[in-house]
Each structure stands twice: as C-alpha cells, then as structure tokens.
Design a protein around this motif. Structure first.
Motif, PDB file in Angstrom:
ATOM      1  N   LEU A   1       0.865  -1.175   0.000  1.00 16.22           N
ATOM      2  CA  LEU A   1       0.000   0.000   0.000  1.00 16.22           C
ATOM      3  C   LEU A   1       0.906   1.230   0.000  1.00 16.22           C
ATOM      4  O   LEU A   1       1.654   1.462   0.967  1.00 16.22           O
ATOM      5  CB  LEU A   1      -0.904   0.016   1.237  1.00 16.22           C
ATOM      6  CG  LEU A   1      -1.799  -1.209   1.447  1.00 16.22           C
ATOM      7  CD1 LEU A   1      -2.548  -1.090   2.777  1.00 16.22           C
ATOM      8  CD2 LEU A   1      -2.790  -1.361   0.292  1.00 16.22           C
ATOM      9  N   LEU A   2       0.852   2.006  -1.062  1.00 14.94           N
ATOM     10  CA  LEU A   2       1.659   3.223  -1.156  1.00 14.94           C
ATOM     11  C   LEU A   2       0.900   4.361  -0.479  1.00 14.94           C
ATOM     12  O   LEU A   2      -0.209   4.710  -0.880  1.00 14.94           O
ATOM     13  CB  LEU A   2       1.933   3.572  -2.616  1.00 14.94           C
ATOM     14  CG  LEU A   2       2.664   4.901  -2.865  1.00 14.94           C
ATOM     15  CD1 LEU A   2       4.061   4.883  -2.246  1.00 14.94           C
ATOM     16  CD2 LEU A   2       2.735   5.198  -4.360  1.00 14.94           C
ATOM     17  N   ILE A   3       1.519   4.960   0.530  1.00 15.55           N
ATOM     18  CA  ILE A   3       0.898   6.057   1.273  1.00 15.55           C
ATOM     19  C   ILE A   3       1.551   7.375   0.852  1.00 15.55           C
ATOM     20  O   ILE A   3       2.781   7.521   0.926  1.00 15.55           O
ATOM     21  CB  ILE A   3       1.056   5.862   2.794  1.00 15.55           C
ATOM     22  CG1 ILE A   3       0.471   4.519   3.223  1.00 15.55           C
ATOM     23  CG2 ILE A   3       0.409   7.013   3.559  1.00 15.55           C
ATOM     24  CD1 ILE A   3       0.767   4.163   4.666  1.00 15.55           C
ATOM     25  N   THR A   4       0.727   8.310   0.430  1.00 13.09           N
ATOM     26  CA  THR A   4       1.211   9.650   0.077  1.00 13.09           C
ATOM     27  C   THR A   4       0.601  10.646   1.044  1.00 13.09           C
ATOM     28  O   THR A   4      -0.624  10.676   1.219  1.00 13.09           O
ATOM     29  CB  THR A   4       0.829  10.034  -1.361  1.00 13.09           C
ATOM     30  OG1 THR A   4       1.377   9.068  -2.271  1.00 13.09           O
ATOM     31  CG2 THR A   4       1.364  11.409  -1.720  1.00 13.09           C
ATOM     32  N   ALA A   5       1.451  11.433   1.689  1.00 16.30           N
ATOM     33  CA  ALA A   5       0.985  12.472   2.619  1.00 16.30           C
ATOM     34  C   ALA A   5       1.380  13.827   2.059  1.00 16.30           C
ATOM     35  O   ALA A   5       2.556  14.071   1.764  1.00 16.30           O
ATOM     36  CB  ALA A   5       1.597  12.271   4.005  1.00 16.30           C
ATOM     37  N   LYS A   6       0.412  14.720   1.931  1.00 17.88           N
ATOM     38  CA  LYS A   6       0.648  16.063   1.376  1.00 17.88           C
ATOM     39  C   LYS A   6       0.358  17.114   2.438  1.00 17.88           C
ATOM     40  O   LYS A   6      -0.673  17.056   3.117  1.00 17.88           O
ATOM     41  CB  LYS A   6      -0.245  16.296   0.158  1.00 17.88           C
ATOM     42  CG  LYS A   6      -0.090  17.678  -0.466  1.00 17.88           C
ATOM     43  CD  LYS A   6      -1.012  17.829  -1.668  1.00 17.88           C
ATOM     44  CE  LYS A   6      -0.882  19.204  -2.292  1.00 17.88           C
ATOM     45  NZ  LYS A   6      -1.792  19.362  -3.464  1.00 17.88           N
ATOM     46  N   ASN A   7       1.279  18.060   2.583  1.00 16.58           N
ATOM     47  CA  ASN A   7       1.094  19.143   3.541  1.00 16.58           C
ATOM     48  C   ASN A   7       0.149  20.176   2.938  1.00 16.58           C
ATOM     49  O   ASN A   7       0.513  20.932   2.032  1.00 16.58           O
ATOM     50  CB  ASN A   7       2.445  19.790   3.881  1.00 16.58           C
ATOM     51  CG  ASN A   7       2.332  20.874   4.935  1.00 16.58           C
ATOM     52  OD1 ASN A   7       1.250  21.174   5.431  1.00 16.58           O
ATOM     53  ND2 ASN A   7       3.452  21.478   5.287  1.00 16.58           N
ATOM     54  N   THR A   8      -1.072  20.232   3.435  1.00 16.15           N
ATOM     55  CA  THR A   8      -2.061  21.186   2.944  1.00 16.15           C
ATOM     56  C   THR A   8      -2.118  22.441   3.797  1.00 16.15           C
ATOM     57  O   THR A   8      -2.955  23.321   3.559  1.00 16.15           O
ATOM     58  CB  THR A   8      -3.466  20.538   2.910  1.00 16.15           C
ATOM     59  OG1 THR A   8      -3.816  20.108   4.230  1.00 16.15           O
ATOM     60  CG2 THR A   8      -3.492  19.352   1.966  1.00 16.15           C
ATOM     61  N   GLY A   9      -1.242  22.539   4.799  1.00 13.57           N
ATOM     62  CA  GLY A   9      -1.203  23.724   5.655  1.00 13.57           C
ATOM     63  C   GLY A   9      -0.446  24.861   4.993  1.00 13.57           C
ATOM     64  O   GLY A   9       0.093  24.740   3.881  1.00 13.57           O
ATOM     65  N   SER A  10      -0.359  25.989   5.699  1.00 18.01           N
ATOM     66  CA  SER A  10       0.317  27.183   5.183  1.00 18.01           C
ATOM     67  C   SER A  10       1.750  27.305   5.686  1.00 18.01           C
ATOM     68  O   SER A  10       2.466  28.226   5.282  1.00 18.01           O
ATOM     69  CB  SER A  10      -0.465  28.439   5.580  1.00 18.01           C
ATOM     70  OG  SER A  10      -0.569  28.543   6.995  1.00 18.01           O
ATOM     71  N   LYS A  11       2.167  26.385   6.574  1.00 16.28           N
ATOM     72  CA  LYS A  11       3.512  26.434   7.139  1.00 16.28           C
ATOM     73  C   LYS A  11       4.196  25.077   6.979  1.00 16.28           C
ATOM     74  O   LYS A  11       3.523  24.038   6.953  1.00 16.28           O
ATOM     75  CB  LYS A  11       3.469  26.813   8.621  1.00 16.28           C
ATOM     76  CG  LYS A  11       2.916  28.210   8.887  1.00 16.28           C
ATOM     77  CD  LYS A  11       2.934  28.520  10.370  1.00 16.28           C
ATOM     78  CE  LYS A  11       2.415  29.918  10.654  1.00 16.28           C
ATOM     79  NZ  LYS A  11       2.433  30.229  12.108  1.00 16.28           N
ATOM     80  N   PRO A  12       5.534  25.079   6.880  1.00 12.49           N
ATOM     81  CA  PRO A  12       6.235  23.796   6.806  1.00 12.49           C
ATOM     82  C   PRO A  12       6.189  23.065   8.136  1.00 12.49           C
ATOM     83  O   PRO A  12       6.027  23.670   9.194  1.00 12.49           O
ATOM     84  CB  PRO A  12       7.668  24.203   6.429  1.00 12.49           C
ATOM     85  CG  PRO A  12       7.814  25.596   6.958  1.00 12.49           C
ATOM     86  CD  PRO A  12       6.463  26.233   6.806  1.00 12.49           C
ATOM     87  N   CYS A  13       6.347  21.758   8.076  1.00 15.01           N
ATOM     88  CA  CYS A  13       6.446  20.937   9.277  1.00 15.01           C
ATOM     89  C   CYS A  13       7.347  19.756   8.932  1.00 15.01           C
ATOM     90  O   CYS A  13       7.682  19.540   7.765  1.00 15.01           O
ATOM     91  CB  CYS A  13       5.082  20.468   9.766  1.00 15.01           C
ATOM     92  SG  CYS A  13       4.161  19.443   8.581  1.00 15.01           S
TER      93      CYS A  13
END
Length: 234
Positions: free
Chosen positions: A117-129
């Motif tokens: 299972l390939l998991i892709t996580a995208k940062n949809t916020g306005s700041k880096p983390c």
C-alpha cells in the motif's frame, strides 16, 4: 679697459641672478601644485611616477606606481549570517501532527510479489512541518500497530521538512501465506514523532490503479519510513 671689464662682470651677474630667479619660481610652482608636502593633497609626486610608452608610439603616459586599495571581503560574514538564519528558520519548524496532512493510499500489485500500500501524505497547511520515523498504521479492525520493516533502509531518525504543498511517502508491505489471512480495504494512519508518540489517527480507504476501492490481503505486514521518494517505485 677697466670700465669695460666691470660692465662685463656686472652684466654676467645680472644674467645669473635672473636664471636663479626663474629656477626658484619653477620650484615654488611645483610645491604649490603638490600642496608643499610632496603630493599629500591628491596630486601624484613626480618621484612616484614612471613613464609608460604607448604600444604604437606617441607620447608616453604617466602611470602611478602605487597599488589601489583592495576591497574588503564580506563573503565569510555573509555565509555565517546565512547559516545562522537557516538554523533559526529550522528551529521554528514544528513536527507534523497529521491534521495538516492529506493522505491518499494506492494498492499496488495485488496478489503479486511486492504487493504493498503506497501512502502519500501532502502538507495542505500554510507552514512547513517535519516528519520522522514511520507512520502508525492499523489494518482493518485490528488494534495492533504495525512494526517497522526490518528490510527498510536506515535513516528513520532523520527529520524531513515538508513544505506547504510538499509530499512524503511511506508504504505498508503485505505478506500472505494463504492460510491465516485477513482481508480489508480500510486502515487508520497517524503521525509519529521521534519519541514514538502519535497524533490523531485518520481512517483511510485503499484504492486500486483504476480509482476504485481495492481490498488487500495479509498475514503479516510492516511499515517503511517516510521518504521524499516513492518506495517500491518499479
């Protein structure tokens, strides 16, 4: 005869006096041009000038022998300040807790060698983390968190900064012995920090390459570290 000799001597003395006066006038003019101190007012003294012949003849040019002052080098100071700014900016980046992330899950190679299972996580916020380690994953209705894959590459303790709009990847490796198998298309995922603590979990559905929900089967499963490249990308 005596009178004539006196006149001649007198005339010669007058000529010498005039010559001496002209010489003193020339010296005074030179001193005035240099401020009387050999050129400290900006005019190059005659003693510090040498003549350079032009390449194609003509009158020679005057060229100062003194070297121009070198410009100060601020490159080291600039790089030091840049490093300090970068370090301060990195210190302001917080850990991703999962609430700023949008996930997608792709079921790849169903019932084949290398199924995962390939998991892709995208940062949809306005700041880096930043993310580290691997996500906490529970498959189906199981309450057991999957372990880290012992076949994963080292480097799980490294922080990966995810800029707004940026993506990171992980994967769940699936193994089945066709005896004690379980099947599902649902699982939950949560972020982990460097201490192993997890943030809020999110329920996910796995999808096949055709965009429809895809059921996966497993007897054993494990999770890979977060990475900026897709694992099993073959």
């Amino acid at each position: 005869m005596r009178t004539s000799r006196i006149r001649i001597i007198t005339a010669a003395a007058a000529t010498a006096t005039a010559t001496l006066a002209l010489a003193l006038t020339a010296v005074s003019g030179s001193m005035a041009a240099t401020g009387g101190n050999g050129g400290t007012d900006g005019v190059t003294p005659r003693a510090m000038v040498h003549r350079t012949a032009p390449p194609h003849g003509g009158s020679p040019t005057l060229k100062p022998t003194s070297k121009p002052a070198s410009k100060p080098d601020f490159s080291n100071r600039f790089h030091a300040l840049k490093a300090i700014s970068a370090k301060a900016a990195a210190a302001d980046v917080r850990a991703c807790d999962g609430q700023e992330m949008s996930y997608s899950v792709l079921h790849r190679f169903p019932k084949q060698n290398g199924e995962h299972l390939l998991i892709t996580a995208k940062n949809t916020g306005s700041k880096p983390c930043w993310v580290t380690s691997y996500p906490s994953v529970m498959l189906g209705d199981s309450v057991n968190v999957l372990p880290h894959s012992d076949k994963d590459a080292p480097g799980g303790n490294t922080r990966i900064t995810v800029q707004p709009g940026g993506k990171v990847y992980s994967a769940v490796a699936l193994f089945s012995d066709n005896v004690n198998t379980r099947t599902s298309e649902e699982f939950s995922i949560a972020m982990r920090d460097q201490t192993g603590d997890t943030g809020p979990a999110v329920e996910q559905t796995s999808f096949g390459s055709d965009g429809t929900p895809s059921k996966f089967t497993w007897t054993e499963a494990s999770v890979l570290n977060w990475n900026t490249a897709k694992p099993y990308d073959f």
